[in-house]
Design a protein around this motif. Structure first.
Motif, short mmCIF file in Angstrom:
data_model
loop_
_atom_site.label_atom_id
_atom_site.label_comp_id
_atom_site.label_asym_id
_atom_site.label_seq_id
_atom_site.Cartn_x
_atom_site.Cartn_y
_atom_site.Cartn_z
N HIS A 1 0.81 -1.20 0.00
CA HIS A 1 0.00 0.00 0.00
C HIS A 1 0.85 1.26 0.00
CE1 HIS A 1 -4.02 -1.44 0.14
NE2 HIS A 1 -3.64 -2.39 0.97
N ILE A 2 1.85 1.24 0.83
CA ILE A 2 2.71 2.42 0.90
C ILE A 2 3.37 2.65 -0.44
CG2 ILE A 2 4.87 3.27 1.90
CD1 ILE A 2 3.87 1.84 4.52
N GLN B 1 2.15 1.92 -3.33
CA GLN B 1 1.18 2.52 -4.23
C GLN B 1 1.03 4.01 -3.94
OE1 GLN B 1 -2.07 -0.31 -3.63
NE2 GLN B 1 -2.23 -0.42 -5.85
N ASN B 2 1.01 4.36 -2.65
CA ASN B 2 0.93 5.77 -2.32
C ASN B 2 2.09 6.53 -2.95
OD1 ASN B 2 -1.37 5.92 -0.84
ND2 ASN B 2 -0.37 5.42 1.10
N LEU C 1 1.56 7.02 -6.56
CA LEU C 1 0.53 8.01 -6.84
C LEU C 1 1.10 9.41 -6.68
CD1 LEU C 1 -2.42 8.52 -7.40
CD2 LEU C 1 -2.87 8.25 -4.98
N CYS C 2 1.95 9.57 -5.75
CA CYS C 2 2.35 10.93 -5.38
C CYS C 2 3.70 10.86 -4.69
CB CYS C 2 1.29 11.51 -4.47
SG CYS C 2 1.44 13.28 -4.31
N SER D 1 5.81 13.08 -3.72
CA SER D 1 6.18 14.09 -2.73
C SER D 1 5.49 13.82 -1.40
CB SER D 1 5.71 15.44 -3.24
OG SER D 1 4.31 15.37 -3.42
N ASP D 2 5.41 14.82 -0.62
CA ASP D 2 4.48 14.86 0.49
C ASP D 2 4.81 13.92 1.63
OD1 ASP D 2 2.68 16.74 0.73
OD2 ASP D 2 1.14 15.79 -0.48
N TYR E 1 2.53 13.54 5.11
CA TYR E 1 2.15 12.20 5.55
C TYR E 1 2.56 11.99 7.00
CZ TYR E 1 2.03 7.05 5.49
OH TYR E 1 1.77 5.73 5.76
#
Lengths: 319, 319, 319
Positions: free
Chosen positions: A4-5, A7-8, A11-12, A14-15, A19
């Motif tokens: 899951h991480i 995939q995050n 998706l993106c 940065s950030d 998070y």
């Protein structure tokens, strides 16, 4: 949860900072939830003894099905050569599952009622005894189910074969689960019977309380929306359709305590047919043998035998 | 099952003797069940040929969904780069699953009717042929489904987007499963179509027989309790709500055999709306184009086109 | 899929040629499906950004349940020693799952409305913020749920204990899922809230739109067939039974666009009871405090407080 991480990140990219900032607030949430539990503003079961498991009950139902209708629902085919091995193993596994869940249910009730005088051993022994009794009633339940399947076929022009009924009719599923759950209920096992019938309710839309007494050759066609209350009694050869309620009369407020255990639901005698959407209410209401209750009829009084009850059709308005 | 036994031991260290005593009675139960099967007091399928598998049918439905609405229900995302590979692989797997289950269904029917003259090869060949035909009809079914989704959106103020409808509306799920099952039913595949529609019934509360003929832009809103019988015919642009029954008139006892295959359910023409809880019964009943049937109306006769039918509201009693 | 092919071979040793001939036609089917997608005759989501996942939403619901009712639905038992570790880990995993699905939902909406100006980072940041807000509201939702469970027990003579209700009552499940989904809906998260309530609808037959506003001590008994529309408002201490519809009045054709967002569903004030099968329609309809609506009553106008509304029983015809 690496996936899951990842995939995050895809998706993106940065950030990471945002998070982290947000995640750092999670411990406060965890503390607030735990504090709530300690102050009894949540329902929890935080205790050293294990509690009945919904997942295990689902597996128990699947194993019962494999035994009740041998060869229909097993992953491996059943043939005359492997029959005894396969059946023996399924019965053996089911026995352990069932005894464990019965034990947990009894144990949980002991603690709830402060019966801590009962040694753990008593619950365990009783659970073994009860699990055995339920399994011993399997051949009798199978006999009844052959009659239920035949009755379903006899009255349904859309049924192509007994096998189609066994494979796919929700009424048959709800009925056999209820027959097993009723046996557990007779033995006064807590929790388990209702979890079983509510599992069937979830899959079929048919809500039968495990306390209901049901005769042979019982048919529920289509079934969605059927409700059969705890103290209902149903004779032999009864057929009901979708949306039929066999229920209690309207209750005074906080009736829960006063009426617990009283006969509140109707009695349906042999050979009755009840069409879709009919509602029959009350513990003193008896539908006499061979009567036919029409669709959407609302009944709160007894009906004599051999009666056909229809609602005077409301006038239709055409525009 | 080592885990379970361990848990039992955790729960209650003692009682190995009691456990053993009870378990030793299991072989008698196994023998009683097997004896019952041999004496035909249970339904069983103990045979050398495999039987259709409910689990496989569930997987078939999942794969069809992945193909019918590409990218919505696949575990991996579908993008222009992997589209052809992913779709190709899903179609290929689905073909094998479908051919196998069709073959098992045909084979089972052969044995049941004593058609053992049919070589196994015939069932296998027919199954390949039928599986291919069903898959070849996918693009046409997709076209119809785009119209069904658009119709659902047009008439529902609560719908936020087409995507929300595809993701979450039970009516859409029940309709596409029925369109696939109807195709299998046209090809005279036994068992499978009904197992498919009953799977959808279980998930949605919408019970559509695979024999029903259904036009384009069909909408079922909310859906729980809907029953659509085997010989129903529904035109284009029809919208129905929860609890609607399109059913058969009440049956003489043991009507199963006499009425099998006859037209017993209504015909709904184009552009009809049927509100919640309405019941329309009978094989000769025709609801004419553009008519609107009000909630809870009970109809057993034909309605001309462009008619609005309401029930004269029963007088309410206020206390 | 080696296993499947092997089974095919067992079933029928021959026919490798026929199998091949048929399989060789699959690429044409794949091409036809893909071509259909390119010509917009199918709904697809073929894109580089991932889409919300139904499976993930199911897992989110399971994790919420583990948090809302600690110890009831966890695979491992929860005791005072492991409580904080287990709860902490579940909240942490749930946060990631939730943030990811919220992000996907927001992202998908961005693309749909051509808001490609929004950097990916904005969706991600908003998703973190929203996921945190939802989790922060868990203790408050737990407090409300303790009241819902108590209310379910107080009015139901068939309920044996709070635990039985938490374990098996579909009404409780549908209500808490709706309370979470409503919170997501307040935060304007697209897709997710409706996928959650439709998952509960599938399991319970209870269809509550996440937009509905629902007070404390809300009870749904039996529940199959209940429909509660988007703009419904329900006060405290309301009890409803199976088959109750709180819906919109019949719609003009293509009403979807005109009525989107308007108040279309009724308002139910405190302490109201609505019996099985009653239908209450319209955005201006208000059921006053302490009123009781009888079974099958059809209401499209407001009812004053302290009123008991019954349908004049239609005359029964006995034959």
């Amino acid at each position: 949860m690496g996936g899951h991480i990842e995939q995050n990140e895809n998706l993106c990219q940065s950030d990471a900072a945002s998070y982290l900032t947000h995640r750092e607030k999670l411990p406060d949430i965890v503390d607030a939830i735990i504090q709530g539990c300690e102050q009894h503003t949540c329902h929890h079961h935080i205790a050293f003894e294990p509690i009945p498991s919904k997942e295990a009950v689902t597996e128990i139902i699947d194993r019962f099905r494999a035994i009740l209708f041998p060869g229909y629902f097993t992953r491996e085919k059943l043939d005359p050569v492997n029959l005894k091995y396969s059946m023996g193993q399924t019965v053996s596994v089911l026995y352990d599952l069932l005894a464990e869940q019965i034990c947990r249910s009894l144990r949980h009730d002991c603690f709830r009622y402060g019966r801590e005088d009962l040694a753990c051993r008593d619950c365990q022994g009783m659970a073994h005894e009860m699990a055995l009794k339920v399994l011993q009633s399997v051949p009798a339940i199978q006999q009844v189910m052959t009659k239920d399947v035949a009755a379903a076929y006899d009255g349904d022009p859309a049924a192509k074969s007994y096998d189609e009924i066994i494979f796919s009719y929700p009424g048959i599923f709800a009925i056999w689960v209820c027959r097993i759950a009723h046996r557990l209920n007779e033995l006064a096992v807590p929790f388990l019977p209702r979890i079983m019938t509510e599992h069937a309710h979830s899959l079929t839309g048919i809500d039968i309380h495990p306390g209901a007494k049901i005769g042979e050759r019982f048919v529920i066609d289509h079934g969605t929306g059927v409700v059969i209350g705890e103290t209902t009694e149903i004779g032999h050869n009864v057929r009901i359709y979708q949306g039929v309620t066999l229920g209690a009369l309207s209750l005074p407020k906080n009736a829960g305590e006063q009426l617990r255990g009283k006969k509140r639901h109707p009695t349906i005698e042999d050979d009755v047919i009840i069409y879709a959407g009919a509602t029959i209410l009350g513990g003193d209401t008896v539908i006499g043998r061979r009567s036919v209750i029409g669709g959407n009829v609302w009944i709160t009084e007894s009906i004599p035998p051999d009666t056909k009850v229809l609602t005077e059709a409301p006038k239709l308005i055409y525009r």
